[in-house]
Enzyme design. Structure first.
Site, mmCIF file in Angstrom:
data_model
loop_
_atom_site.group_PDB
_atom_site.id
_atom_site.type_symbol
_atom_site.label_atom_id
_atom_site.label_comp_id
_atom_site.label_asym_id
_atom_site.label_seq_id
_atom_site.Cartn_x
_atom_site.Cartn_y
_atom_site.Cartn_z
ATOM 1 N N HIS A 204 17.995 -24.041 -16.476
ATOM 2 C CA HIS A 204 17.333 -24.493 -17.696
ATOM 3 C C HIS A 204 16.060 -25.238 -17.326
ATOM 4 C CE1 HIS A 204 17.518 -25.825 -21.987
ATOM 5 N NE2 HIS A 204 16.910 -26.910 -21.506
ATOM 6 N N ASP B 104 13.063 -27.419 -18.591
ATOM 7 C CA ASP B 104 12.582 -28.274 -19.671
ATOM 8 C C ASP B 104 11.062 -28.321 -19.617
ATOM 9 O OD1 ASP B 104 14.977 -29.340 -21.019
ATOM 10 O OD2 ASP B 104 15.440 -30.149 -19.042
ATOM 11 N N HIS C 204 13.062 -24.025 -22.165
ATOM 12 C CA HIS C 204 13.153 -24.811 -23.394
ATOM 13 C C HIS C 204 11.765 -25.377 -23.658
ATOM 14 C CE1 HIS C 204 15.127 -28.606 -25.406
ATOM 15 N NE2 HIS C 204 14.362 -27.919 -26.242
ATOM 16 N N MET D 217 9.518 -27.443 -25.272
ATOM 17 C CA MET D 217 9.293 -28.639 -26.081
ATOM 18 C C MET D 217 7.795 -28.843 -26.198
ATOM 19 S SD MET D 217 12.351 -31.007 -24.549
ATOM 20 C CE MET D 217 12.527 -30.111 -22.998
ATOM 21 N N MET E 273 20.350 -30.368 -30.001
ATOM 22 C CA MET E 273 19.972 -31.488 -29.141
ATOM 23 C C MET E 273 20.855 -32.688 -29.455
ATOM 24 S SD MET E 273 17.581 -30.469 -27.128
ATOM 25 C CE MET E 273 17.159 -32.075 -26.444
#
Length: 239
Positions: free
Chosen positions: A49, A51, A82, A84, A153
């Site tokens: 994963h 970020d 992911h 963001m 989340m």
């Protein structure tokens, strides 16, 4: 890529393949990032994963596509990014080129969420959507046909090591019910404060993919022990 990759994202060599451990490399030693990712694969992680933070949607800067591309030849695990970030649709092609099989965007960052998810799937990979703690499950009710994964989340995004927000378990349960009612093949992922004290409750609430950073990288027994304990705790909670 000619097809979406949801079946491949669920491949596991573990005795409990429905419990997926997706270590976040945010706490990794960045000077040894390649070695760390190789170690995660050897330890039995299901996917890695990433970020990705842009300093705008969240107050931090992390991995660009060139870093992910440099790691991609070293391991065979699926990569999920992911995002963001603001305007994730502009970044999506770069992360696909870097080797990510799944891109997760935030509902809060996408004024045209349906269009963004469709554009990601048109790139030939899987699409996921993340929900911040204050965002209700209903925010994705009308885009589930375009989702391969929904990420709830359990912290406010932006940095690692935060405390798990237990009240998000109600949202996980609501999301799991929505997925079941949709008849679509969608994974439910949870991210934030996941460790051996929280993963069981998240699993009972319906999560099946668990992002863990500090719990993996700070475990005294190493990656394999950490991953095995997390997976076993999650499986035991729902058995």
């Amino acid at each position: 890529m000619a097809q979406h990759l949801a079946p491949n994202m669920q491949v596991s060599n573990s005795p409990t393949p429905n419990m997926q451990i997706a270590p976040s490399v945010l706490p990794a030693d960045f000077a040894r990032l390649g070695e760390e990712c190789i170690g995660l694969e050897q330890a039995g992680a299901n996917r890695i994963h990433w970020d990705v933070m842009d300093g705008r949607f969240v107050p931090n800067l992390t991995f660009g596509p060139d870093i992910i591309a440099a790691i991609r030849p070293l391991v065979s695990l699926p990569f999920e990014a992911h995002l963001m970030t603001e305007e994730p649709h502009e970044l999506a092609p770069r992360y696909v080129e870097a080797g990510c099989e799944l891109l997760i965007v935030h509902a809060e960052a996408c004024p045209h969420l349906h269009r963004t998810l469709g554009a990601i799937r048109d790139l030939g990979i899987d699409a996921g959507v993340a929900l911040n703690p204050a965002t209700p499950a209903s925010a994705v009710a009308h885009v589930l046909d375009l989702c391969n994964l929904v990420l709830v989340m359990t912290v406010n995004p932006g940095w690692g090591g935060q405390r798990y927000i237990a009240s998000m378990e109600n949202k996980m349960a609501d999301m799991k019910a929505m997925i079941a009612a949709s008849s679509h093949n969608i994974e439910l992922e949870v991210d934030g404060g996941i460790d051996n004290s929280t993963i069981g409750a998240a699993a009972q609430a319906g999560a099946e993919v668990f992002v863990a950073g500090s719990a993996v990288f700070n475990h005294a027994g190493g990656f394999q022990s950490a991953i095995n304990q997390l997976r076993t705790t999650a499986a035991t909670a729902v058995s």
